[in-house]
Enzyme design. Sequence first.
Site, PDB file in Angstrom:
ATOM      1  N   SER A  30      -8.822   6.277  -1.291  1.00 51.60           N
ATOM      2  CA  SER A  30      -8.383   5.809  -2.599  1.00 51.60           C
ATOM      3  C   SER A  30      -8.665   6.786  -3.740  1.00 51.60           C
ATOM      4  O   SER A  30      -8.176   7.899  -3.715  1.00 51.60           O
ATOM      5  CB  SER A  30      -9.010   4.447  -2.855  1.00 51.60           C
ATOM      6  OG  SER A  30      -8.391   3.840  -3.929  1.00 51.60           O
ATOM      7  N   HIS A  31      -9.488   6.373  -4.693  1.00 51.96           N
ATOM      8  CA  HIS A  31      -9.725   7.198  -5.877  1.00 51.96           C
ATOM      9  C   HIS A  31     -10.782   8.264  -5.646  1.00 51.96           C
ATOM     10  O   HIS A  31     -11.079   9.029  -6.557  1.00 51.96           O
ATOM     11  CB  HIS A  31     -10.159   6.293  -7.034  1.00 51.96           C
ATOM     12  CG  HIS A  31     -11.425   5.557  -6.720  1.00 51.96           C
ATOM     13  ND1 HIS A  31     -11.453   4.491  -5.864  1.00 51.96           N
ATOM     14  CD2 HIS A  31     -12.701   5.770  -7.100  1.00 51.96           C
ATOM     15  CE1 HIS A  31     -12.701   4.053  -5.745  1.00 51.96           C
ATOM     16  NE2 HIS A  31     -13.483   4.811  -6.487  1.00 51.96           N
TER      17      HIS A  31
ATOM     18  N   ASP B 228      -3.625   6.264  -8.708  1.00 56.94           N
ATOM     19  CA  ASP B 228      -4.718   6.913  -7.964  1.00 56.94           C
ATOM     20  C   ASP B 228      -4.261   7.422  -6.597  1.00 56.94           C
ATOM     21  O   ASP B 228      -3.070   7.391  -6.277  1.00 56.94           O
ATOM     22  CB  ASP B 228      -5.912   5.957  -7.831  1.00 56.94           C
ATOM     23  CG  ASP B 228      -5.658   4.848  -6.825  1.00 56.94           C
ATOM     24  OD1 ASP B 228      -4.483   4.457  -6.668  1.00 56.94           O
ATOM     25  OD2 ASP B 228      -6.624   4.374  -6.201  1.00 56.94           O
TER      26      ASP B 228
ATOM     27  N   ASP C  22      -4.199   6.388  -3.506  1.00 53.26           N
ATOM     28  CA  ASP C  22      -3.344   5.575  -2.638  1.00 53.26           C
ATOM     29  C   ASP C  22      -2.382   4.683  -3.418  1.00 53.26           C
ATOM     30  O   ASP C  22      -1.756   3.788  -2.847  1.00 53.26           O
ATOM     31  CB  ASP C  22      -4.192   4.738  -1.672  1.00 53.26           C
ATOM     32  CG  ASP C  22      -5.133   3.780  -2.390  1.00 53.26           C
ATOM     33  OD1 ASP C  22      -5.515   4.073  -3.542  1.00 53.26           O
ATOM     34  OD2 ASP C  22      -5.478   2.745  -1.801  1.00 53.26           O
TER      35      ASP C  22
ATOM     36  N   ASP D  54      -2.683   2.340  -5.740  1.00 50.84           N
ATOM     37  CA  ASP D  54      -2.882   0.936  -6.109  1.00 50.84           C
ATOM     38  C   ASP D  54      -3.459   0.755  -7.508  1.00 50.84           C
ATOM     39  O   ASP D  54      -3.439  -0.347  -8.039  1.00 50.84           O
ATOM     40  CB  ASP D  54      -3.700   0.174  -5.047  1.00 50.84           C
ATOM     41  CG  ASP D  54      -5.023   0.826  -4.716  1.00 50.84           C
ATOM     42  OD1 ASP D  54      -5.330   1.888  -5.288  1.00 50.84           O
ATOM     43  OD2 ASP D  54      -5.757   0.263  -3.870  1.00 50.84           O
ATOM     44  N   ARG D  55      -3.987   1.833  -8.113  1.00 61.72           N
ATOM     45  CA  ARG D  55      -4.512   1.714  -9.480  1.00 61.72           C
ATOM     46  C   ARG D  55      -3.543   2.304 -10.495  1.00 61.72           C
ATOM     47  O   ARG D  55      -2.671   3.084 -10.138  1.00 61.72           O
ATOM     48  CB  ARG D  55      -5.818   2.486  -9.611  1.00 61.72           C
ATOM     49  CG  ARG D  55      -6.908   1.977  -8.734  1.00 61.72           C
ATOM     50  CD  ARG D  55      -8.166   2.734  -9.046  1.00 61.72           C
ATOM     51  NE  ARG D  55      -9.231   2.281  -8.167  1.00 61.72           N
ATOM     52  CZ  ARG D  55     -10.507   2.423  -8.432  1.00 61.72           C
ATOM     53  NH1 ARG D  55     -10.890   3.017  -9.545  1.00 61.72           N
ATOM     54  NH2 ARG D  55     -11.417   1.980  -7.584  1.00 61.72           N
TER      55      ARG D  55
ATOM     56  N   LYS E 119      -3.405  -4.464  -5.054  1.00 58.32           N
ATOM     57  CA  LYS E 119      -3.084  -4.037  -6.398  1.00 58.32           C
ATOM     58  C   LYS E 119      -1.983  -2.992  -6.299  1.00 58.32           C
ATOM     59  O   LYS E 119      -1.811  -2.365  -5.262  1.00 58.32           O
ATOM     60  CB  LYS E 119      -4.323  -3.519  -7.116  1.00 58.32           C
ATOM     61  CG  LYS E 119      -5.175  -2.499  -6.375  1.00 58.32           C
ATOM     62  CD  LYS E 119      -6.496  -2.357  -7.104  1.00 58.32           C
ATOM     63  CE  LYS E 119      -7.345  -1.213  -6.562  1.00 58.32           C
ATOM     64  NZ  LYS E 119      -8.249  -1.654  -5.487  1.00 58.32           N
TER      65      LYS E 119
HETATM   66  C1  VG1 Z   1     -14.250   0.057  -6.855  1.00 56.60           C
HETATM   67  C2  VG1 Z   1     -13.810  -0.798  -8.027  1.00 56.60           C
HETATM   68  C3  VG1 Z   1     -13.180  -2.081  -7.519  1.00 56.60           C
HETATM   69  C4  VG1 Z   1     -12.025  -1.743  -6.573  1.00 56.60           C
HETATM   70  C5  VG1 Z   1     -12.519  -0.837  -5.453  1.00 56.60           C
HETATM   71  C6  VG1 Z   1     -11.412  -0.361  -4.559  1.00 56.60           C
HETATM   72  O1  VG1 Z   1     -15.233  -0.623  -6.099  1.00 56.60           O
HETATM   73  O2  VG1 Z   1     -14.889  -1.082  -8.874  1.00 56.60           O
HETATM   74  O3  VG1 Z   1     -12.747  -2.841  -8.617  1.00 56.60           O
HETATM   75  O4  VG1 Z   1     -11.494  -2.912  -6.005  1.00 56.60           O
HETATM   76  O5  VG1 Z   1     -13.144   0.324  -6.008  1.00 56.60           O
HETATM   77  O6  VG1 Z   1     -10.429   0.322  -5.291  1.00 56.60           O
HETATM   78  P1  VG1 Z   1     -16.801  -0.326  -6.273  1.00 56.60           P
HETATM   79  O7  VG1 Z   1     -17.464  -1.175  -5.232  1.00 56.60           O
HETATM   80  O8  VG1 Z   1     -16.993   1.146  -6.068  1.00 56.60           O
HETATM   81  O9  VG1 Z   1     -17.148  -0.716  -7.668  1.00 56.60           O
HETATM   82  V1  VG1 Z   1      -9.474   1.479  -4.508  1.00 56.60           V
HETATM   83  O10 VG1 Z   1      -8.299   1.917  -5.603  1.00 56.60           O
HETATM   84  O11 VG1 Z   1     -10.754   2.579  -4.108  1.00 56.60           O
HETATM   85  O12 VG1 Z   1      -8.980   0.767  -3.129  1.00 56.60           O
HETATM   86 CO    CO Z   2      -6.864   2.999  -4.744  1.00 57.82          CO
END
Ligand code: VG1
Ligand code: CO
Length: 540
Positions: free
Chosen positions: A111-112, A275, A277, A279-280, A374
């Site tokens: 993801s990010h 981001d 993948d 979704d953000r 998302k």
């Molecule tokens: C983070 C964000 C959370 C989001 C998750 C996955 O998690 O705070 O809101 O759902 O990433 O996003 P954490 O546990 O690091 O706070 V993604 O775009 O990485 O799938």
């Molecule tokens: Co993501």
Amino acid sequence: MILSVDARPYLDQTLGTSGLRKPTGHAMQPHYVALFMQAVFAEIDVAGATLVVGGDGRFFNDEAIQTILKMAVAHKVGHVVVGRGGLLSTPAASALIRARRAKAGIILSASHNPGGPDGDFGIKINAAHGGPIPIAVSDAIHRRTRTTAHYAIADMPDIALDRDGRHQAGGCLIEVIDGVADYVALLETLFDFERIADLFRSGFTMRFDAMHAVTGPYATALFQHRLGLPAASLMNQVPLPDFGGLHPDPNPHHAAGLVDFVAARAQADFGAASDGDGDRNLIVGRGLVVSPSDSLAVIAANAHLVPGYRGGLAGVARSMPTSRALDRVAASLGVSCHVTPTGWKFFASLLEAGLITICGEESAGTGSNHVREKDGLWAVMMWLNILAERRQPVSEILRDHWQAHGRDYYQRLDFEEVDAAAAEELMETLRRRMPRLPGELAGRLTVTDVNDFAYDDPVDGSTATKQGVQIIADEARIVYRLSGTGTRGATLRVYLERFAPRGADHHRQPAEALAEVQAIAMQVADVTRFTGRAGPSVIS
Ligand code: VG1
Ligand code: CO
């Protein structure tokens, strides 16, 4: 021929907020991905079923996908649908799981988190409803990885993923598809494309930053080819294995170029990014960055302007640390606002039960019942459709929103890669102090409530505890929790919020409006003493 390979179990294959996430080098250890997938296939019986596979194109995706395809054949999967080039955004994968009635989806993404040999790698597992698997299943997978000492894999050549096609391997049909067209078609059922194209023709300017991640091909098909946006309006639209050295997290820190171009230098009417993948999302207007919590509230308040949501909202939901701006919109619409722990799996359950239509998180994830994840481009399209109807600048839409509902000033402070034991101790110390806090003076504020957030899922009856400590002090709120997506040490997240009601000053800088709350937050939890940091590494 099916091979059974013996290997020693890895004991660290824990699933966090969103799947398995590890430094790339760690995930590339011998048999690491294969043993994990063996546990997944043992928990989710995929024999004869359809499976969706794709990823965000980061380093090691191609190799991991070939392993997964060969293991799918060995586990007698009937049909695998895989994105061309191994690419599928997380929301597109969610849509595909639903459209193809797949039993599960495997999304290769951290993801990010940054990518490349020195970055991170990840695997998300989705259920038949298209959303992340529930905790009961991820826990079971983790338990199983600890004793999994062999895996089954077909001895076969790699599948060509560079072009669409159908490949028969044993009893398994592997279908390589261009997932972009299906995804754009889904958006077409929700948005007024003609009106958005009109907006672009009227001279409205936009800049979209795909951050060299997965949305590039989707954004090109959607904005440029379908809606007529000039090619020059798209930035970093070619997916690269290392995201061009960028960090594909669409916040003001990592998308600084976009923010500077649109918000600071006012070179476009509207800016957006997504981001790794897809979704953000990040939403930027001339002169301002829209806080994700505000974006969620504005989207919910204006959803009736968008064809797919004209019938109204069944309900809405936010994660606990997300600002309470959404609650105010829900109250004015007369619908319920559910508050869940962080992570999309909790929303997936509510969406599936039809209890909510729109939901989101402060971390820039927003979505609706069109999929069970998302969806970054969906959020951008919501804004574009709203702008096409209202024909006002983003800043005016925000100003009107705050006038109607008041403003929740909001910031998130991240203390990244701090010592894991010290971060745990900070949280435990805070939990021990909780009973003494109410009634205490915190600056000019009085602590009115403290709790360690717990959640009972109204649909499946499951319970999640210790989801973050929230301190409410008059009109302010502070939340502390540890990240479940980091891969090095621990990341402490401190969320700050302060409400300025209708008629109050809504045009202060968030940092200034929240300075007092930040000072209290640092002091109440002894953040500097535990983390050794005077301030956060990222503010979003
Ligand atoms: C983070 C964000 C959370 C989001 C998750 C996955 O998690 O705070 O809101 O759902 O990433 O996003 P954490 O546990 O690091 O706070 V993604 O775009 O990485 O799938
Ligand atoms: Co993501």
